[in-house]
Design a protein around this motif. Structure first.
Motif, mmCIF file in Angstrom:
data_model
loop_
_atom_site.group_PDB
_atom_site.id
_atom_site.type_symbol
_atom_site.label_atom_id
_atom_site.label_comp_id
_atom_site.label_asym_id
_atom_site.label_seq_id
_atom_site.Cartn_x
_atom_site.Cartn_y
_atom_site.Cartn_z
ATOM 1 N N GLN A 1 75.170 -36.843 -3.280
ATOM 2 C CA GLN A 1 75.426 -36.779 -1.849
ATOM 3 C C GLN A 1 74.789 -35.490 -1.356
ATOM 4 N N VAL A 2 73.925 -35.583 -0.364
ATOM 5 C CA VAL A 2 73.258 -34.408 0.190
ATOM 6 C C VAL A 2 73.974 -34.022 1.477
ATOM 7 N N ASN A 3 74.564 -32.838 1.463
ATOM 8 C CA ASN A 3 75.245 -32.333 2.652
ATOM 9 C C ASN A 3 74.255 -31.543 3.488
ATOM 10 N N SER A 4 74.246 -31.822 4.789
ATOM 11 C CA SER A 4 73.354 -31.117 5.712
ATOM 12 C C SER A 4 74.160 -30.597 6.887
ATOM 13 N N TRP A 5 73.792 -29.403 7.335
ATOM 14 C CA TRP A 5 74.440 -28.768 8.472
ATOM 15 C C TRP A 5 73.359 -28.242 9.417
ATOM 16 N N ILE A 6 73.626 -28.279 10.704
ATOM 17 C CA ILE A 6 72.734 -27.708 11.712
ATOM 18 C C ILE A 6 73.024 -26.212 11.760
ATOM 19 N N ALA A 7 71.997 -25.405 11.545
ATOM 20 C CA ALA A 7 72.195 -23.951 11.447
ATOM 21 C C ALA A 7 72.391 -23.326 12.821
ATOM 22 N N TRP A 8 73.419 -22.510 12.918
ATOM 23 C CA TRP A 8 73.628 -21.673 14.086
ATOM 24 C C TRP A 8 72.981 -20.316 13.860
ATOM 25 N N HIS A 9 72.987 -19.866 12.623
ATOM 26 C CA HIS A 9 72.368 -18.586 12.262
ATOM 27 C C HIS A 9 71.937 -18.677 10.802
ATOM 28 N N ALA A 10 70.731 -18.217 10.511
ATOM 29 C CA ALA A 10 70.231 -18.184 9.134
ATOM 30 C C ALA A 10 69.317 -16.972 9.001
ATOM 31 N N GLY A 11 69.917 -15.827 8.709
ATOM 32 C CA GLY A 11 69.163 -14.589 8.614
ATOM 33 C C GLY A 11 69.045 -14.107 7.183
ATOM 34 N N THR A 12 67.940 -13.430 6.903
ATOM 35 C CA THR A 12 67.728 -12.824 5.586
ATOM 36 C C THR A 12 67.308 -11.368 5.774
ATOM 37 N N SER A 13 67.621 -10.568 4.774
ATOM 38 C CA SER A 13 67.189 -9.172 4.792
ATOM 39 C C SER A 13 65.842 -9.064 4.080
ATOM 40 N N ALA A 14 65.218 -7.915 4.197
ATOM 41 C CA ALA A 14 63.934 -7.684 3.518
ATOM 42 C C ALA A 14 64.094 -7.712 2.001
ATOM 43 N N SER B 1 78.375 -17.053 14.739
ATOM 44 C CA SER B 1 77.019 -16.491 14.703
ATOM 45 C C SER B 1 77.062 -14.968 14.720
ATOM 46 N N ASP B 2 77.970 -14.392 15.513
ATOM 47 C CA ASP B 2 78.125 -12.940 15.543
ATOM 48 C C ASP B 2 78.565 -12.407 14.182
ATOM 49 N N VAL B 3 79.524 -13.090 13.551
ATOM 50 C CA VAL B 3 79.998 -12.662 12.227
ATOM 51 C C VAL B 3 78.870 -12.755 11.205
ATOM 52 N N ALA B 4 78.106 -13.850 11.235
ATOM 53 C CA ALA B 4 76.996 -14.027 10.293
ATOM 54 C C ALA B 4 75.914 -12.971 10.506
ATOM 55 N N THR B 5 75.615 -12.651 11.753
ATOM 56 C CA THR B 5 74.625 -11.621 12.060
ATOM 57 C C THR B 5 75.114 -10.252 11.593
ATOM 58 N N ALA B 6 76.367 -9.945 11.865
ATOM 59 C CA ALA B 6 76.937 -8.650 11.468
ATOM 60 C C ALA B 6 76.982 -8.504 9.947
ATOM 61 N N ALA B 7 77.181 -9.600 9.242
ATOM 62 C CA ALA B 7 77.250 -9.534 7.775
ATOM 63 C C ALA B 7 75.965 -8.958 7.191
ATOM 64 N N LEU B 8 74.831 -9.223 7.840
ATOM 65 C CA LEU B 8 73.546 -8.721 7.337
ATOM 66 C C LEU B 8 73.425 -7.206 7.418
ATOM 67 N N SER B 9 74.286 -6.560 8.177
ATOM 68 C CA SER B 9 74.240 -5.100 8.246
ATOM 69 C C SER B 9 74.902 -4.451 7.035
ATOM 70 N N ARG B 10 75.636 -5.248 6.259
ATOM 71 C CA ARG B 10 76.240 -4.722 5.031
ATOM 72 C C ARG B 10 75.172 -4.668 3.941
ATOM 73 N N ALA B 11 75.162 -3.616 3.168
ATOM 74 C CA ALA B 11 74.138 -3.422 2.133
ATOM 75 C C ALA B 11 74.170 -4.504 1.069
ATOM 76 N N ASP B 12 75.341 -5.096 0.800
ATOM 77 C CA ASP B 12 75.447 -6.084 -0.264
ATOM 78 C C ASP B 12 75.056 -7.490 0.160
ATOM 79 N N VAL B 13 74.920 -7.757 1.468
ATOM 80 C CA VAL B 13 74.585 -9.094 1.966
ATOM 81 C C VAL B 13 73.078 -9.182 2.200
ATOM 82 N N LEU B 14 72.430 -10.121 1.506
ATOM 83 C CA LEU B 14 70.978 -10.267 1.584
ATOM 84 C C LEU B 14 70.547 -11.479 2.408
ATOM 85 N N ALA B 15 71.457 -12.423 2.620
ATOM 86 C CA ALA B 15 71.227 -13.555 3.519
ATOM 87 C C ALA B 15 72.584 -14.001 4.030
ATOM 88 N N SER B 16 72.581 -14.488 5.268
ATOM 89 C CA SER B 16 73.818 -14.927 5.897
ATOM 90 C C SER B 16 73.514 -16.166 6.731
#
Length: 190
Positions: free
Chosen positions: A90-103, A132-147
């Motif tokens: 079963q392939v689960n798919s979701w419409i992305a509200w936010h998909a950010g990655t760090s360098a 989306s705000d929570v996911a964006t803010a998570a990227l400011s943490r040093a340990d989060v590389l994608a959100s």
């Protein structure tokens, strides 16, 4: 963008070295795949304290730029090889509200994924903004590389996904699955 995941629960006595080899051999084949933002090759081992998994899992997680690339992959030879080895998942798919990655996303070693129900009376516009705000803010943490945060309106679920450099230390919810990242396919990988 579209988030996608399928999951194979493997027997408790399954030799997970087989999956590790498969990831090592086949993972680089999707590096630079057109339309793919990233694919995280994820595993969890039953009884491993780092992942707290009750099962042996192989559960790749993808983020696609558009549905045509996703469709091309699912209809193509790479996914056909997966179904020949493990059956059609079963392939689960979701419409992305936010998909950010760090360098530093290429340094991801762990991932977390939580799927939650969206309440029927939930204001979707407010929920989207907040998540989306929570996911964006998570990227400011040093340990989060994608959100990633995404939803699907068939069963009304939300997925929260993070790629991490180190094992998560602040996970208390039992609904959060922790994975090891065996390989990360990205654009621009040579």
């Amino acid at each position: 963008m579209i988030a996608m995941q399928y999951n194979f629960s493997l027997p408790a006595d399954y030799d997970m070295a087989i999956i590790d080899r498969r990831i090592r051999d086949k993972g680089p084949l999707l590096d630079n795949l057109p339309g793919l933002k990233f694919k995280a090759y994820l595993t969890a081992r039953k009884g491993n304290p780092a992942t707290r998994s009750r099962d042996n899992l192989y559960a790749p997680f993808y983020v696609w730029h558009e549905e045509e690339a996703q469709s091309d992959f699912i209809c193509g030879p790479g996914f056909q090889a997966v179904t020949e080895s493990f059956g059609r998942p079963q392939v689960n798919s979701w419409i992305a509200w936010h998909a950010g990655t760090s360098a530093d996303v290429c340094n991801a070693k762990f991932a977390t994924r939580e799927v939650v129900a969206i309440e029927p009376d939930q204001s979707l516009s407010e929920f989207r903004r907040k998540e989306s705000d929570v996911a964006t803010a998570a990227l400011s943490r040093a340990d989060v590389l994608a959100s990633v945060v995404a939803f699907e309106p068939t069963r009304w679920t939300l997925v929260r996904f993070r790629l991490l450099a180190n094992p998560p230390s602040d996970i208390s919810a039992s609904s959060i699955q922790i994975y090891n990242v065996g390989h990360l396919s990205l654009p621009g990988v040579d």
